[in-house]
Scaffold this active site. Structure first.
Site, short mmCIF file in Angstrom:
data_model
loop_
_atom_site.label_atom_id
_atom_site.label_comp_id
_atom_site.label_asym_id
_atom_site.label_seq_id
_atom_site.Cartn_x
_atom_site.Cartn_y
_atom_site.Cartn_z
N ASP A 146 -7.07 -6.31 -6.58
CA ASP A 146 -8.01 -5.78 -5.59
C ASP A 146 -8.48 -6.95 -4.73
N GLN A 159 -39.57 -9.86 -11.95
CA GLN A 159 -39.63 -8.41 -12.20
C GLN A 159 -39.80 -8.13 -13.69
N ARG A 181 -43.00 -1.05 -8.13
CA ARG A 181 -41.83 -0.31 -7.62
C ARG A 181 -42.02 1.15 -8.02
N SER A 230 -34.60 -7.07 -6.55
CA SER A 230 -34.25 -7.50 -7.90
C SER A 230 -32.78 -7.23 -8.21
N GLN A 258 -18.14 -3.84 -6.55
CA GLN A 258 -17.04 -4.26 -7.41
C GLN A 258 -17.31 -5.54 -8.19
P1 FAD Z 1 -2.48 -8.05 1.92
O1 FAD Z 1 -3.77 -7.45 2.27
O2 FAD Z 1 -1.36 -7.14 1.61
O3 FAD Z 1 -2.05 -9.00 3.13
C1 FAD Z 1 -0.80 -9.59 3.20
C2 FAD Z 1 -0.54 -9.98 4.65
O4 FAD Z 1 0.63 -10.78 4.70
C3 FAD Z 1 -0.29 -8.80 5.57
O5 FAD Z 1 -1.18 -8.83 6.66
C4 FAD Z 1 1.16 -8.98 6.03
O6 FAD Z 1 1.36 -8.60 7.38
C5 FAD Z 1 1.35 -10.47 5.88
N1 FAD Z 1 2.73 -10.90 5.68
C6 FAD Z 1 3.58 -10.50 4.71
N2 FAD Z 1 4.75 -11.16 4.83
C7 FAD Z 1 4.64 -11.98 5.90
C8 FAD Z 1 5.50 -12.93 6.51
N3 FAD Z 1 6.69 -13.16 6.04
N4 FAD Z 1 5.05 -13.61 7.58
C9 FAD Z 1 3.81 -13.40 8.09
N5 FAD Z 1 2.97 -12.50 7.53
C10 FAD Z 1 3.37 -11.82 6.45
N6 FAD Z 1 -9.39 -3.42 -2.65
C11 FAD Z 1 -10.63 -3.51 -3.09
O7 FAD Z 1 -10.99 -4.49 -3.72
N7 FAD Z 1 -11.54 -2.54 -2.84
C12 FAD Z 1 -11.23 -1.44 -2.14
O8 FAD Z 1 -12.07 -0.57 -1.94
C13 FAD Z 1 -9.92 -1.32 -1.65
N8 FAD Z 1 -9.56 -0.25 -0.94
C14 FAD Z 1 -8.29 -0.15 -0.47
C15 FAD Z 1 -7.93 0.96 0.24
C16 FAD Z 1 -6.65 1.09 0.75
C17 FAD Z 1 -6.28 2.32 1.52
C18 FAD Z 1 -5.70 0.06 0.52
C19 FAD Z 1 -4.32 0.15 1.09
C20 FAD Z 1 -6.06 -1.05 -0.20
C21 FAD Z 1 -7.35 -1.17 -0.73
N9 FAD Z 1 -7.74 -2.25 -1.49
C22 FAD Z 1 -9.01 -2.35 -1.93
C23 FAD Z 1 -6.78 -3.29 -1.90
C24 FAD Z 1 -6.92 -4.56 -1.08
O9 FAD Z 1 -6.90 -4.26 0.29
C25 FAD Z 1 -5.84 -5.53 -1.49
O10 FAD Z 1 -5.99 -5.86 -2.84
C26 FAD Z 1 -5.87 -6.79 -0.67
O11 FAD Z 1 -5.70 -6.50 0.69
C27 FAD Z 1 -4.78 -7.76 -1.09
O12 FAD Z 1 -4.90 -8.89 -0.31
P2 FAD Z 1 -3.70 -9.88 -0.01
O13 FAD Z 1 -4.24 -10.87 0.94
O14 FAD Z 1 -3.12 -10.37 -1.27
O15 FAD Z 1 -2.56 -9.01 0.67
P1 NAP Z 2 -3.18 1.61 -9.01
O1 NAP Z 2 -4.64 1.70 -9.16
O2 NAP Z 2 -2.42 0.77 -9.95
O3 NAP Z 2 -2.64 3.11 -9.08
C1 NAP Z 2 -1.32 3.44 -9.00
C2 NAP Z 2 -1.12 4.92 -9.35
O4 NAP Z 2 0.23 5.24 -9.27
C3 NAP Z 2 -1.60 5.28 -10.70
O5 NAP Z 2 -2.25 6.52 -10.62
C4 NAP Z 2 -0.31 5.42 -11.52
O6 NAP Z 2 -0.62 6.41 -12.44
C5 NAP Z 2 0.72 5.78 -10.48
N1 NAP Z 2 2.04 5.21 -10.72
C6 NAP Z 2 2.35 3.93 -11.03
N2 NAP Z 2 3.69 3.77 -11.12
C7 NAP Z 2 4.23 4.98 -10.86
C8 NAP Z 2 5.55 5.46 -10.82
N3 NAP Z 2 6.59 4.66 -11.07
N4 NAP Z 2 5.76 6.76 -10.55
C9 NAP Z 2 4.73 7.58 -10.29
N5 NAP Z 2 3.44 7.18 -10.33
C10 NAP Z 2 3.20 5.90 -10.61
O7 NAP Z 2 -2.79 1.13 -7.58
P2 NAP Z 2 -3.25 1.58 -6.13
O8 NAP Z 2 -3.87 2.93 -6.13
O9 NAP Z 2 -2.04 1.38 -5.33
O10 NAP Z 2 -4.33 0.54 -5.74
C11 NAP Z 2 -4.01 -0.85 -5.62
C12 NAP Z 2 -5.20 -1.68 -5.92
O11 NAP Z 2 -6.13 -1.53 -4.85
C13 NAP Z 2 -5.87 -1.21 -7.18
O12 NAP Z 2 -5.67 -2.13 -8.22
C14 NAP Z 2 -7.30 -1.07 -6.82
O13 NAP Z 2 -8.09 -1.95 -7.59
C15 NAP Z 2 -7.42 -1.46 -5.36
N6 NAP Z 2 -8.18 -0.39 -4.73
C16 NAP Z 2 -9.47 -0.28 -5.06
C17 NAP Z 2 -10.22 0.72 -4.50
C18 NAP Z 2 -11.69 0.86 -4.84
O14 NAP Z 2 -12.31 1.80 -4.38
N7 NAP Z 2 -12.27 -0.02 -5.61
C19 NAP Z 2 -9.65 1.62 -3.63
C20 NAP Z 2 -8.31 1.47 -3.32
C21 NAP Z 2 -7.59 0.46 -3.89
P3 NAP Z 2 0.39 6.94 -13.58
O15 NAP Z 2 1.14 5.72 -14.03
O16 NAP Z 2 -0.50 7.56 -14.61
O17 NAP Z 2 1.21 7.95 -12.90
FE1 SF4 Z 3 -22.02 -6.13 -1.72
FE2 SF4 Z 3 -19.63 -5.63 -2.85
FE3 SF4 Z 3 -20.64 -8.11 -2.75
FE4 SF4 Z 3 -21.71 -6.29 -4.38
S1 SF4 Z 3 -19.65 -7.12 -4.51
S2 SF4 Z 3 -22.80 -7.71 -3.07
S3 SF4 Z 3 -21.56 -4.49 -3.12
S4 SF4 Z 3 -20.02 -6.85 -1.03
#
Ligand code: FAD
Ligand code: NAP
Ligand code: SF4
Length: 688
Positions: free
Chosen positions: A673, A117, A231, A41, A356
Site C-alpha cells: 500500500d 488528557q 471533552r 489528543s 492507515q
Molecule cells: P505506482 O503507484 O504503481 O507508480 C509506479 C510509477 O512508475 C507509475 O507512475 C508508472 O508510470 C511509472 N513507471 C513504470 N515503469 C516505468 C518506466 N519504465 N519508465 C518511467 N516510468 C515508469 N494504497 C493505500 O495505501 N491506500 C489506499 O487507499 C489506496 N487506494 C488505492 C485505490 C486504487 C484504485 C488503486 C489502484 C490503488 C490504491 N492504493 C492505495 C495502492 C497505492 O496506490 C499503491 O500501493 C502505490 O501507488 C504504490 O506506489 P509505487 O510508487 O510503488 O507504484
Molecule cells: P489485494 O488486497 O491483494 O486483493 C486482491 C484480490 O484479488 C483479493 O480479493 C484476492 O482474493 C483476489 N485474487 C488474488 N489472486 C487472484 C487470482 N489469481 N484469481 C482471482 N482472484 C484473485 O490487492 P488489491 O485489491 O489489488 O489492492 C492492492 C493494494 O492496494 C492492497 O494491498 C491494499 O493495501 C492497497 N489498497 C488499499 C486500499 C485502502 O482503502 N486502504 C484501497 C485500495 C487498495 P481471493 O484470493 O480470495 O480470490
Molecule cells: Fe492522516 Fe492517514 Fe496520516 Fe493518519 S495516516 S494522519 S489519517 S494521512
C-alpha cells in the site's frame, strides 16, 4: 460565541494576516493561547514503549515548534482500572511524574501550552479489570465491566483530581477530562450504559454528576490558574444517547463546575456512523458545536475532519466555534500552523483521513505514524540530515515510492531527476483519487508537486525509461520505483472483450454495463465497486452525507440518529467476489473496513465469498461454490485480482551496473500500500 472572543477575533480579522481568525490569540484570563489551534489528543503508542517518552517529547516539541497553540496529549488513565490496555499509560503515583517532565520541558521551549488528557476508558478498557456505570458489555470489547459502587465512584473522581495535580507537578498547563467517545464519563452520562437507580443514574442531573464532580474535584485540587478542558459528547450517534436538551444541561453544569474550555466529542467508538474517515466530508460536524454557541460563556472547540487552514478559518470566521481541534493533520505535517502563518498552505502535507498508519496502528498495538509523513513519531529515528557527498540520482517512477524518495533525497542535498512514463506524477494515486470519498488523495499529489518544485527536482514526464536510456547517462545512483502491473488470473474466457481490468475502468474510463461482476475483493475491488455504485461523491455534499448515514440534526431521538433510516441503492447490479471463504472485506483497514462494507451493503452490492471461477462467456460468469455450479448474467466482468511487481527494468540494470535500488510495488507487490511505498522511499533517502 462569548463577547470577549468575538471582539478579539473581529479586531484580528481586519488585519492583513493570513487566516486571521485561526491565528488570533485566545485570552483565557489567567493565561493566553497564541492561536485558536488545538492539537487534539492522539495516542501514539510511544507512551508504553521503553524510552518512549524521550521520543514523545521530540514528537510534541516538533508540533510546538510548528506553531500549535494548545496541545492535548494522548489519553493517560487516572488509575489502574481506567487504562486502555493491560500496559496502558497511567498517571497516579508520584514516580510517574518524572517522564512527563521531559514532554512539558520540550514543549515549553516554545510559546505553546500543553494539557494532559485524562482518559478513563470504563467498559472500553481492554482488560478484565474494567468498570462502568452499569454491568453492560460493549459490542466492541470482549470484557464485561463491573458496575462501580458509590464508594468506588467517589474514589475514581478523586483519582481524576489527584492525577490532575500530578500533571500540574509535571509542568502541564492543564488537563483535558475525556467525557466523550463512549468512555467512562460518557457511559455515566447516557441511558444506553447507565441503568443505575441510585443518585448516579436516572435523570440527566444524576447521570452527568460523575463528569461534573470530576471537574469540581479537579478544580479544587489544582487551583484557578490551570486549564481544564472538558471533552463533552455533543452527539452520541448511538441509540440511548443524550438529547440536545441534555447536552446543553450538561455543558452548563460543566462550566459551573469550573471548566475553562469545552471541546466537542463526536460519536461513540461503537457508533456505526463514520466520524473521521476520509469519506466524511470536511468539517461535517462543526454544526454540532455551533448549536452550543451562546449556551455557555467559556470557549468551545469544534472538531473532526478539519484538515486545512482554509476550512479551519471558515469554521471560526462563521462563528461555529472559538477554537478548532485538529489531531491527525499534525501527524501529517508538524509545521502546519507555521506554513499557514507564512501564507504557504499549499506547502502543507495534508492528512488524507486514511487512518492507515495512525488509528489502524494504535488499534493493533503498534506505534502510530502517518502514511504521508513517515517521520511522525519517528522524529529521532528517521532523519534527513544534509549529505556531505551530494550525488546525482535518477528515480524511475513517480508513484508514491518514487515521489517520497525524490523529495527526501533532494532535501538532503542530492541532485535528483525523476522520470515517469505517464503524463502526470502520482502513479496509482491518480486512480485512487477518483474513488468517491477518496478525493483527499488529490492533496497528496498537490503536496508532492509543490515539494518537487521547491526542492528543484527535475521531473521528466511522458518518458518511459529503459536500461539503455539510463546507462547512457552518468547517474551515481538509480532508484527503480516502477510499481506494479495488474494480475490477469488464468480463467477460461478472460480475454473476452466484456472483461475489463480496473485500469480500463479507472484510467481509460471504458463504458461499464448495468450488471457487473468484480473478481477480487481486496482494497481495489471495494474501491471499484464504490466507484461503480455511486454516481456522485457525497464528500462535497455534507447535508446529503448526513442524511445517508441517518444523522438527524434536530435530535428527534437521543443520540441524533434518524428512526427507521433507509439508504439509497447502487445504480447498477454489482457482485463482488473472492475465492477465500472468509468475510468479504475482512482484510481491509481495521478502523475503516467496516465503513466500506456497510457502504456497499447499504447500496445493495452482493458480496460472494468462497468462489471457484470456471469460465467467462459473452454475457455470463460461471463459478462453483462448494462444488455447486452458479451462473451470473452480467454485462462486464472487472478484474481486481491483485498485482505483480514491475521488476524487469531493475533486473536489466543490475546486470550492467551497480548502485541500483528497488522500492515500492516494484520491490514487493503483495499487500503493498502507499504507506509501505512512501516509508520505503523515505528510508532509502535517509541512508543513500
Ligand atoms: P505506482 O503507484 O504503481 O507508480 C509506479 C510509477 O512508475 C507509475 O507512475 C508508472 O508510470 C511509472 N513507471 C513504470 N515503469 C516505468 C518506466 N519504465 N519508465 C518511467 N516510468 C515508469 N494504497 C493505500 O495505501 N491506500 C489506499 O487507499 C489506496 N487506494 C488505492 C485505490 C486504487 C484504485 C488503486 C489502484 C490503488 C490504491 N492504493 C492505495 C495502492 C497505492 O496506490 C499503491 O500501493 C502505490 O501507488 C504504490 O506506489 P509505487 O510508487 O510503488 O507504484
Ligand atoms: P489485494 O488486497 O491483494 O486483493 C486482491 C484480490 O484479488 C483479493 O480479493 C484476492 O482474493 C483476489 N485474487 C488474488 N489472486 C487472484 C487470482 N489469481 N484469481 C482471482 N482472484 C484473485 O490487492 P488489491 O485489491 O489489488 O489492492 C492492492 C493494494 O492496494 C492492497 O494491498 C491494499 O493495501 C492497497 N489498497 C488499499 C486500499 C485502502 O482503502 N486502504 C484501497 C485500495 C487498495 P481471493 O484470493 O480470495 O480470490
Ligand atoms: Fe492522516 Fe492517514 Fe496520516 Fe493518519 S495516516 S494522519 S489519517 S494521512
Amino acid at each position: 460565541m462569548t463577547s470577549q472572543t468575538k471582539a478579539q477575533i473581529n479586531s484580528q480579522a481586519n488585519s492583513d494576516r493570513p487566516f486571521p481568525h485561526l491565528l488570533s490569540p485566545l485570552d483565557l484570563g489567567f493565561t493566553q493561547l497564541r492561536n485558536r489551534v488545538l492539537m487534539g489528543s492522539m495516542h501514539t503508542g510511544l507512551e508504553e514503549e521503553k524510552s518512549g517518552f524521550e521520543k514523545l517529547a521530540a514528537f510534541y516539541e516538533a508540533r510546538a515548534k510548528g506553531g500549535v497553540g494548545l496541545i492535548v496529549t494522548g489519553g493517560i488513565s487516572p488509575n489502574f482500572r481506567g487504562r486502555v490496555s493491560p500496559f496502558g499509560g497511567e498517571l497516579s503515583k508520584w514516580w510517574h511524574v518524572k517522564k512527563h517532565k521531559a514532554v512539558t520541558a520540550a514543549v515549553h521551549k516554545y510559546p505553546t501550552k500543553i494539557c494532559l488528557q485524562l482518559l478513563h476508558t470504563g467498559r472500553y478498557g481492554f482488560h478484565p479489570f474494567s468498570v462502568s456505570a452499569s454491568k453492560i458489555k460493549s459490542p466492541i470489547n470482549p470484557f464485561k465491566p463491573k458496575a462501580l459502587s458509590e464508594r468506588q465512584i467517589w474514589k475514581t473522581i478523586n483519582d481524576f483530581a489527584k492525577s490532575s495535580k500530578l500533571a500540574q507537578d509535571a509542568g502541564y498547563d492543564g488537563v483535558e477530562i475525556m467525557g466523550s467517545e463512549g468512555y467512562l464519563i460518557n457511559q455515566f452520562s447516557c441511558k444506553r450504559t447507565n441503568h443505575r437507580t441510585d443518585s448516579w443514574g436516572g435523570s440527566i442531573e444524576n447521570r452527568m454528576r460523575f463528569g461534573v464532580e470530576a471537574v469540581k474535584a479537579t478544580r479544587a485540587r489544582v487551583g484557578e490558574k490551570f486549564i481544564i478542558i472538558f471533552r463533552l459528547s455533543m452527539i452520541d450517534l448511538v441509540d440511548g444517547g443524550n438529547t440536545w436538551d441534555e447536552v446543553i444541561t450538561m455543558a452548563k453544569a460543566i462550566e459551573a463546575a469550573g471548566a475553562t474550555i469545552i471541546n466537542t466529542g463526536i460519536g461513540w467508538h461503537e457508533a456505526r456512523v463514520p466520524t473521521i474517515a476520509t469519506s466524511v466530508p470536511r468539517a461535517a460536524f462543526t454544526w454540532v458545536t455551533e448549536k452550543l454557541m451562546g449556551e455557555v460563556n467559556i470557549p468551545l472547540v469544534s472538531t473532526n475532519r478539519i484538515n486545512t487552514p482554509e476550512v479551519a478559518e471558515q469554521v471560526l470566521a462563521s462563528g461555529q466555534s472559538d477554537m478548532v481541534s485538529m489531531a491527525r493533520p499534525f501527524l501529517a505535517d508538524a509545521e502546519f500552523v507555521n506554513k499557514a502563518a507564512a501564507n504557504k498552505s499549499d506547502e502543507i502535507n495534508t492528512c488524507i483521513g486514511c487512518n492507515q498508519a495512525c488509528l489502524d496502528h494504535v488499534f493493533k498495538q503498534q506505534r502510530a505514524s502517518c502514511l504521508v509523513n513517515p517521520q511522525a513519531c519517528y522524529e529521532t529515528e528517521l532523519t534527513f540530515d544534509k549529505t556531505s557527498k551530494a550525488k546525482t540520482i535518477a528515480v524511475i517512477g513517480a508513484g508514491p515510492a518514487g515521489l517520497a524518495f525524490s523529495c527526501y533525497a533532494a532535501e538532503r542535498g542530492h541532485k535528483v531527476e525523476l522520470f515517469d512514463a505517464g503524463s502526470e506524477i502520482g502513479g496509482q494515486f491518480n486512480f485512487a483519487k477518483q474513488i468517491p470519498g477518496k478525493e483527499e488523495f488529490y492533496e497528496t499529489l498537490r503536496y508532492f508537486r509543490k515539494q518537487l518544485q521547491l526542492l528543484n527536482v527535475k521531473v521528466t514526464l511522458n518518458s518511459k525509461q529503459t536500461a539503455e536510456s539510463l546507462t547512457s547517462q552518468n547517474f551515481d545512483e538509480i532508484v527503480v520505483a516502477t510499481g506494479i502491473s495488474p494480475r490477469t488470473p488464468p480463467i477460461s474466457g478472460i480475454d473476452n472483450p466484456m472483461v475489463l481490468s480496473y485500469l480500463d475502468v479507472l484510467r481509460d474510463h471504458k463504458p461499464v454495463g448495468k450488471r457487473v461482476a468484480i473478481i477480487g475483493a481486496g482494497g481495489i475491488g471495494f474501491d471499484v465497486a464504490e466507484y461503480l455504485a455511486e454516481e456522485d461523491s457525497l464528500t462535497k455534499q455534507p447535508e446529503k452525507w448526513l442524511e445517508e448515514w441517518g444523522i438527524d440534526k434536530s435530535y428527534q431521538q437521543g443520540g441524533a440518529l434518524t428512526k427507521d433510516h433507509t439508504h439509497s441503492k447502487a445504480n447498477r447490479e454489482i457482485h463482488l467476489m473472492q475465492r477465500k471463504t472468509t468475510k468479504v472485506g475482512a482484510g481491509l483497514g481495521k478502523t475503516t473496513g467496516w465503513i466500506h462494507r456497510s457502504t456497499l451493503k447499504n447500496q445493495g452490492v452482493n458480496m460472494i465469498p468462497g468462489v471457484e471461477y470456471s469460465k467467462i462467456t459473452d454475457n455470463e460468469l460461471h463459478f462453483l461454490i462448494n462444488g455447486k455450479e452458479h451462473t451470473l448474467a452480467v454485462d462486464n466482468v472487472i478484474v481486481c485480482a491483485g498485482q505483480d511487481p514491475n521488476k524487469s527494468l531493475y533486473q536489466q540494470l543490475t546486470d550492467v551496473r551497480q548502485n541500483v535500488h528497488l522500492i515500492g510495488g516494484a520491490d514487493v507487490a503483495l499487500e503493498l500500500d502507499a504507506k509501505r511505498a512512501i516509508r520505503q522511499g523515505a528510508e532509502l533517502a535517509a541512508r543513500i
